[in-house]
Motif scaffolding. Structure first.
Motif, short mmCIF file in Angstrom:
data_model
loop_
_atom_site.label_atom_id
_atom_site.label_comp_id
_atom_site.label_asym_id
_atom_site.label_seq_id
_atom_site.Cartn_x
_atom_site.Cartn_y
_atom_site.Cartn_z
N ARG A 1 0.83 -1.20 0.00
CA ARG A 1 0.00 0.00 0.00
C ARG A 1 0.87 1.26 0.00
O ARG A 1 0.59 2.23 -0.72
CB ARG A 1 -0.93 0.00 1.21
CG ARG A 1 -1.88 1.19 1.24
CD ARG A 1 -2.86 1.09 2.40
NE ARG A 1 -3.75 2.25 2.43
CZ ARG A 1 -4.86 2.35 1.74
NH1 ARG A 1 -5.24 1.37 0.94
NH2 ARG A 1 -5.63 3.42 1.85
N ASP A 2 1.93 1.25 0.80
CA ASP A 2 2.81 2.41 0.85
C ASP A 2 3.57 2.60 -0.46
O ASP A 2 4.03 3.71 -0.75
CB ASP A 2 3.80 2.27 2.02
CG ASP A 2 3.13 2.46 3.36
OD1 ASP A 2 1.93 2.84 3.40
OD2 ASP A 2 3.78 2.22 4.40
N LEU A 3 3.71 1.53 -1.23
CA LEU A 3 4.35 1.63 -2.54
C LEU A 3 3.35 2.01 -3.64
O LEU A 3 3.70 2.08 -4.82
CB LEU A 3 5.01 0.29 -2.90
CG LEU A 3 6.26 -0.08 -2.11
CD1 LEU A 3 6.65 -1.54 -2.36
CD2 LEU A 3 7.42 0.85 -2.46
N GLY A 4 2.09 2.23 -3.24
CA GLY A 4 1.06 2.61 -4.20
C GLY A 4 0.48 1.45 -4.97
O GLY A 4 -0.13 1.66 -6.03
N ARG A 5 0.64 0.21 -4.45
CA ARG A 5 0.12 -0.97 -5.15
C ARG A 5 -1.02 -1.57 -4.34
O ARG A 5 -0.88 -1.86 -3.15
CB ARG A 5 1.25 -1.98 -5.36
CG ARG A 5 2.43 -1.34 -6.11
CD ARG A 5 3.49 -2.32 -6.46
NE ARG A 5 3.08 -3.22 -7.53
CZ ARG A 5 3.90 -4.04 -8.18
NH1 ARG A 5 5.19 -4.05 -7.87
NH2 ARG A 5 3.47 -4.83 -9.12
N ARG A 6 -2.14 -1.76 -5.00
CA ARG A 6 -3.35 -2.23 -4.33
C ARG A 6 -3.40 -3.75 -4.31
O ARG A 6 -3.02 -4.40 -5.27
CB ARG A 6 -4.58 -1.67 -5.04
CG ARG A 6 -4.67 -0.15 -5.05
CD ARG A 6 -5.69 0.31 -6.07
NE ARG A 6 -5.28 -0.11 -7.43
CZ ARG A 6 -6.07 -0.03 -8.50
NH1 ARG A 6 -7.29 0.43 -8.40
NH2 ARG A 6 -5.62 -0.43 -9.68
N VAL A 7 -3.91 -4.28 -3.20
CA VAL A 7 -4.12 -5.72 -3.05
C VAL A 7 -5.63 -5.97 -3.03
O VAL A 7 -6.35 -5.40 -2.23
CB VAL A 7 -3.49 -6.21 -1.73
CG1 VAL A 7 -3.77 -7.70 -1.54
CG2 VAL A 7 -2.00 -5.93 -1.69
N PRO A 8 -6.16 -6.79 -3.96
CA PRO A 8 -5.45 -7.63 -4.94
C PRO A 8 -5.41 -7.03 -6.35
O PRO A 8 -4.95 -7.72 -7.27
CB PRO A 8 -6.30 -8.89 -4.94
CG PRO A 8 -7.70 -8.36 -4.81
CD PRO A 8 -7.60 -7.17 -3.88
N THR B 1 -8.21 -8.26 8.58
CA THR B 1 -7.37 -7.35 7.82
C THR B 1 -8.14 -6.80 6.63
O THR B 1 -9.20 -7.33 6.26
CB THR B 1 -6.11 -8.08 7.31
OG1 THR B 1 -6.51 -9.22 6.52
CG2 THR B 1 -5.25 -8.55 8.46
N VAL B 2 -7.64 -5.73 6.04
CA VAL B 2 -8.25 -5.17 4.84
C VAL B 2 -7.21 -5.20 3.73
O VAL B 2 -6.21 -4.49 3.80
CB VAL B 2 -8.71 -3.71 5.08
CG1 VAL B 2 -9.35 -3.14 3.81
CG2 VAL B 2 -9.70 -3.64 6.24
N PRO B 3 -7.41 -6.07 2.72
CA PRO B 3 -8.50 -7.03 2.58
C PRO B 3 -8.29 -8.26 3.47
O PRO B 3 -7.18 -8.48 3.98
CB PRO B 3 -8.41 -7.42 1.10
CG PRO B 3 -6.94 -7.31 0.79
CD PRO B 3 -6.45 -6.13 1.59
#
Length: 347
Positions: free
Chosen positions: A260-267, A284-286
């Motif tokens: 998330r801090d790297l700007g990448r969303r899961v999933p 957790t989210v997600p």
């Protein structure tokens, strides 16, 4: 050998060593474990404390936990303590760093505290092979298999880690992932993590998915902080990964925060799968997709076996407890594949 020598070898002050030997509560478990490991290695007999330590001898069950930050072990300790209390057994819990020598520590416990039995949560089989022989009380190893060691007083109950890890890779392959990273653990051949990596490699080979360990694997301890840093290192080295398999849920949680801090969303941008199925993974989210180890069965079978062998002279038992894949919200198809429709089924 004096208390000053123990202080010098352990790196702690004489006062801290004295508090550790006298079981004072105002000392960290990491410091206590390190000091007692040095005491055991040097076979130090603290005459000034011998009478006190003998009085402190507890005839209950010792629970030796290898890994201060391992969330699975926290759940296991709670279940084990409840079961022992219900059986009328006193229990003492001893937390060690994941790099500590749990067998040396247990030998010290046997000399000074004389427990009726010992439950090990986690363990390095090489340490057991090298140093377990002096321990004569009934023991149980949970989450690793001691079958090959052949000790007459050591049972074990574990999960088939290789099969579970292979199933994770199969799940990600079914979703279309072919660039998968593996995160966390210590891949010594006697460690649990090694079996999980072995299962991954076997699945990669079977499915024809490329895996370069030097590029796609990053070790780390079982902690969110270490996992956070390891995830960033792995993504800097291999930015094209579309999925991560974290060998523990606590590692997966640190990875999700790093992504998330790297700007990448899961999933949406990168999928993550954990391992253990701890309670926190549901919130957790997600929510994590993960391998759930059966904590209840591990605790119940381990405690039942230990108490039976404390009361009667019975041979050790070695069992594999079934696992289950939990479908959460942290896995989707590769970002590049979105909008292309379903992937064709694998043969």
């Amino acid at each position: 050998m004096t208390i000053k020598d123990i202080a010098r070898l352990s790196g702690y002050s004489v006062a801290t060593v004295s508090r550790a030997l006298n079981s004072h509560p105002d000392i960290s478990e990491a410091a206590r474990a390190k000091i007692l490991e040095v005491v055991a290695q040097q076979d130090f007999q603290p005459n000034n404390n011998a009478k006190h330590l003998k009085q402190q001898a507890d005839t209950g069950v010792a629970i030796v936990v290898k890994g201060i930050m391992n969330l699975l072990f926290a759940e296991l300790v709670e279940r084990v303590q409840d079961l022992l209390q219900s059986a009328g057994q006193e229990a003492s819990v001893h937390y060690l760093d994941e790099d500590a020598n749990e067998v040396v520590y247990a030998c010290h416990l046997c000399r000074e505290r004389k427990p009726r039995g010992i439950l090990f949560l986690g363990g390095d089989l090489e340490l057991f092979r090298a140093g377990f022989a002096p321990i004569t009380v009934p023991c149980v190893l949970l989450t690793n298999s001691a079958r090959e060691l052949g000790f007459a007083n050591l049972s074990s109950f574990t999960t088939d880690d290789a099969a579970a890890a292979a199933q994770v890779i199969g799940l990600l392959a079914d979703k279309g992932h072919r660039s998968i990273g593996v995160l966390g653990g210590n891949f010594s051949c006697s460690q649990i993590s090694f079996r999980r990596l072995t299962g991954c490699k076997e699945a990669f080979a079977r499915l024809g998915i490329p895996f370069d360990e030097a590029l796609q694997y990053e070790p780390c301890r079982y902690s969110m902080r270490d996992a956070y840093a390891a995830t960033r290192r792995l993504l800097e080295r291999s930015p094209g990964l579309t999925a991560l398999f974290a060998v523990g849920d606590v590692i997966a949680m640190g990875a999700v925060r790093a992504l998330r801090d790297l700007g990448r969303r899961v999933p949406d941008d990168l999928s993550v799968v954990g391992y253990d199925g701890v309670e926190m993974s549901r919130y957790t989210v997600p929510r994590l997709t993960t391998v759930r180890q059966d904590v209840t069965a591990l605790a119940e079978r381990g405690v039942d076996d230990l108490l039976r062998r404390i009361g009667w002279n019975r041979p050790p038992v070695h069992e594999v407890i079934p696992f289950r894949m939990i479908d959460g919200e942290s896995v989707a198809g590769p970002a590049a594949e979105k909008g292309r429709g379903p992937e064709p089924s694998r043969p």
